[in-house]
Design an enzyme around this catalytic site. Structure first.
Site, PDB file in Angstrom:
ATOM      1  N   GLY A  93      51.988  51.214 -58.384  1.00 33.12           N
ATOM      2  CA  GLY A  93      50.731  51.152 -57.196  1.00 33.12           C
ATOM      3  C   GLY A  93      49.873  50.048 -57.483  1.00 33.12           C
ATOM      4  O   GLY A  93      48.792  50.230 -57.137  1.00 33.12           O
ATOM      5  N   LYS A 103      48.944  44.364 -68.237  1.00 34.68           N
ATOM      6  CA  LYS A 103      49.736  43.355 -68.622  1.00 34.68           C
ATOM      7  C   LYS A 103      49.980  42.457 -67.460  1.00 34.68           C
ATOM      8  O   LYS A 103      50.336  42.828 -66.531  1.00 34.68           O
ATOM      9  CB  LYS A 103      51.134  43.863 -69.121  1.00 34.68           C
ATOM     10  CG  LYS A 103      51.961  42.879 -69.892  1.00 34.68           C
ATOM     11  CD  LYS A 103      53.346  43.547 -70.387  1.00 34.68           C
ATOM     12  CE  LYS A 103      53.940  42.534 -71.132  1.00 34.68           C
ATOM     13  NZ  LYS A 103      55.313  43.230 -71.800  1.00 34.68           N
ATOM     14  N   ASP A 122      37.185  40.521 -54.874  1.00 39.36           N
ATOM     15  CA  ASP A 122      38.378  41.223 -54.450  1.00 39.36           C
ATOM     16  C   ASP A 122      38.167  42.896 -54.630  1.00 39.36           C
ATOM     17  O   ASP A 122      38.717  43.722 -55.242  1.00 39.36           O
ATOM     18  CB  ASP A 122      39.395  41.065 -55.770  1.00 39.36           C
ATOM     19  CG  ASP A 122      40.996  41.241 -55.190  1.00 39.36           C
ATOM     20  OD1 ASP A 122      40.859  41.400 -53.807  1.00 39.36           O
ATOM     21  OD2 ASP A 122      41.592  41.473 -56.167  1.00 39.36           O
TER      22      ASP A 122
END
Length: 470
Positions: A173, A193, A293
């Site tokens: 998710g 990652k 963001d």
């Protein structure tokens, strides 16, 4: 250790004491973790690297430049303020500028804190040095604020920690360019990652942004950065472990997780904590950082449901002497971008306030905003933002402020509130809390001039939360 080496070390120490006021040991003692020596934190390491670079740079000013030829941690002495002193010119010669490679290797030992020869690790030098150079440059240019130590991890350590990135360790998710894994070394860790992108340069920038900003910020509601592995093409990041996934999971994927519903008090607490975190990066640092963001998937929850703002990939500082950041190209997650950004390609702290207002609206309704009006209408709103901004004499539409204001004026906000909140039942003061909350949403989604600062948002949320918990 033989007698000759012991005598050499004794003499070196004696010379150090004579030449360096308040002798505090050699750099080698500190970064190789010798007994009785504290490892320097990142801000101290940067100070040493920059001071040493200045000493080498000075060598180019004198009539005959020289090459030191023996730059290494044991030849750098420190005083109690971590001021670096270059020592021992016995191998130096007057050959111009041949010491730069030594310095590049040395400054990386300084940043990461291990010795390649001593640790006998097989390191792929090309990614390591390239990533190191980019990271050092970014760290130095942003080193005004307090910084946290960065721990260096090898490829093998992180493979062991995640069972070679086993699919069962993957946390679902998250963003398309990121994979999160659950790992274990000496404790549980959160391994981030970056996925090989179509344009590697941009994602490398995202990665280094994350390292730079996360390493300089210490706040209880910002995910703690532990360290990174620089040996891969794109560095792998390691953070503190959080048990309860993201806010996005709990609002929009609750049934997939089999998690308990988020009650009204929990939502207020999460909103208040993230407001505190964003207010800190806006006002608590030497130079304001715009997160760029803010969205539910970048808000993580630990085992006690304490909120942690996460992922500084898109963040940027307000340049000194400026009030805005140039967004070229426009950057962010489209549903959370303030409408004025589409027109000006600029952003500031008030753009984060708008994004946070969308998060508050999703907390209030329990739905992604595109589902509040339907996919077709939502597409029209986005096209209105992205196409009609071209030109000078246009008015930017603030659709979601208008949407919320309509429900406030008509006293119909109960029609859009999450059924989980209404299903809890009523108690004294709850209606007033919901009213204050949706009023705050409207202010956050309004024009930049009418939006509050994040400090004001945090204060109001604190008042609402106190009312709900008394």
């Amino acid at each position: 250790m033989d007698v000759a080496n012991t005598r050499q070390m004794y003499l070196a120490g004696a010379v150090a004491a004579a030449y360096v006021s308040n002798f505090f040991g050699a750099l080698a003692d500190h970064i190789y973790h010798q007994p009785h020596f504290e490892p320097p934190v990142l801000s101290q390491r940067l100070k040493i690297a920059m001071g040493k670079l200045m000493q080498l740079h000075i060598s180019t000013w004198i009539p005959q430049a020289y090459c030191f030829r023996n730059i290494k941690p044991s030849r750098i002495f420190l005083n109690e303020n971590y001021v670096a002193k270059l020592f021992d010119f016995s191998l130096s010669v007057t050959i111009p500028k041949a010491h730069i490679y030594d310095f590049a290797q040395q400054k990386w030992r300084l940043i990461i804190g291990f010795d390649h020869q001593k640790d006998k690790k097989k390191v792929d030098g090309k990614p390591f040095l390239r990533n190191g150079a980019i990271l050092l440059e970014k760290l130095i240019t942003s080193s005004n604020g307090k910084q946290n130590p960065i721990r260096s991890f090898s490829i093998e350590e992180l493979k062991r920690a995640t069972n070679n990135y086993q699919i069962q360790k993957l946390i679902p998710g998250h963003a398309y360019h990121l994979k999160f894994y659950k790992g274990f070394l000496d404790r549980l860790i959160f391994v981030m990652k970056y996925i090989e992108p179509q344009t590697q340069y941009s994602v490398q920038n995202f990665c280094f942004n994350n390292i730079v900003f996360a390493s300089k910020i210490s706040h209880k509601n910002i995910l703690k950065f532990i360290g990174c592995c620089l040996e891969t093409e794109i560095p792998i990041l390691v953070f503190e472990w959080v048990e309860n996934y993201s806010l996005d999971d709990h609002i929009h994927r609750r049934h997939e997780l089999n998690s308990e519903p988020l009650l009204w008090r929990h939502r207020l607490k999460i909103a208040m904590e993230i407001a505190n975190a964003v207010a800190y990066i806006h006002f608590g640092l030497p130079r304001p950082i715009v997160f760029r963001d803010i969205k539910p998937s970048n808000i993580l929850l630990d085992e006690h449901f304490v909120s942690k703002l996460n992922n500084f990939s898109l963040s940027a500082p307000i340049p000194e002497g400026e009030t805005h950041i140039k967004n070229d190209p426009l950057i962010g997650t489209v549903d959370y971008i303030a409408p004025e950004c589409f027109r000006t390609n600029e952003c500031d702290e008030k753009c984060d306030v708008y994004s946070f207002g969308i998060v508050l609206l999703e907390l209030f309704t329990g739905q992604k905003i595109r589902r509040l009006v339907g996919e077709d209408e939502h597409f029209t709103i986005l096209m209105d933002c992205m196409v009609k901004h071209i030109g000078d004499n246009i008015t930017v539409r603030y659709f979601w402020a208008t949407y919320v204001k309509k429900h406030i004026d008509n006293n119909t906000f109960n029609e859009i509130v999450d059924p989980i909140i209404t299903g809890e039942g009523s108690y004294p003061g709850k209606e007033q809390q919901l009213q204050a909350f949706i009023d705050l949403i409207f202010r956050c989604l309004n024009t930049p001039e009418e939006r509050p600062t994040m400090i004001d948002v945090a204060k109001q949320l604190k008042q609402i939360y106190r009312s709900a918990t008394n």
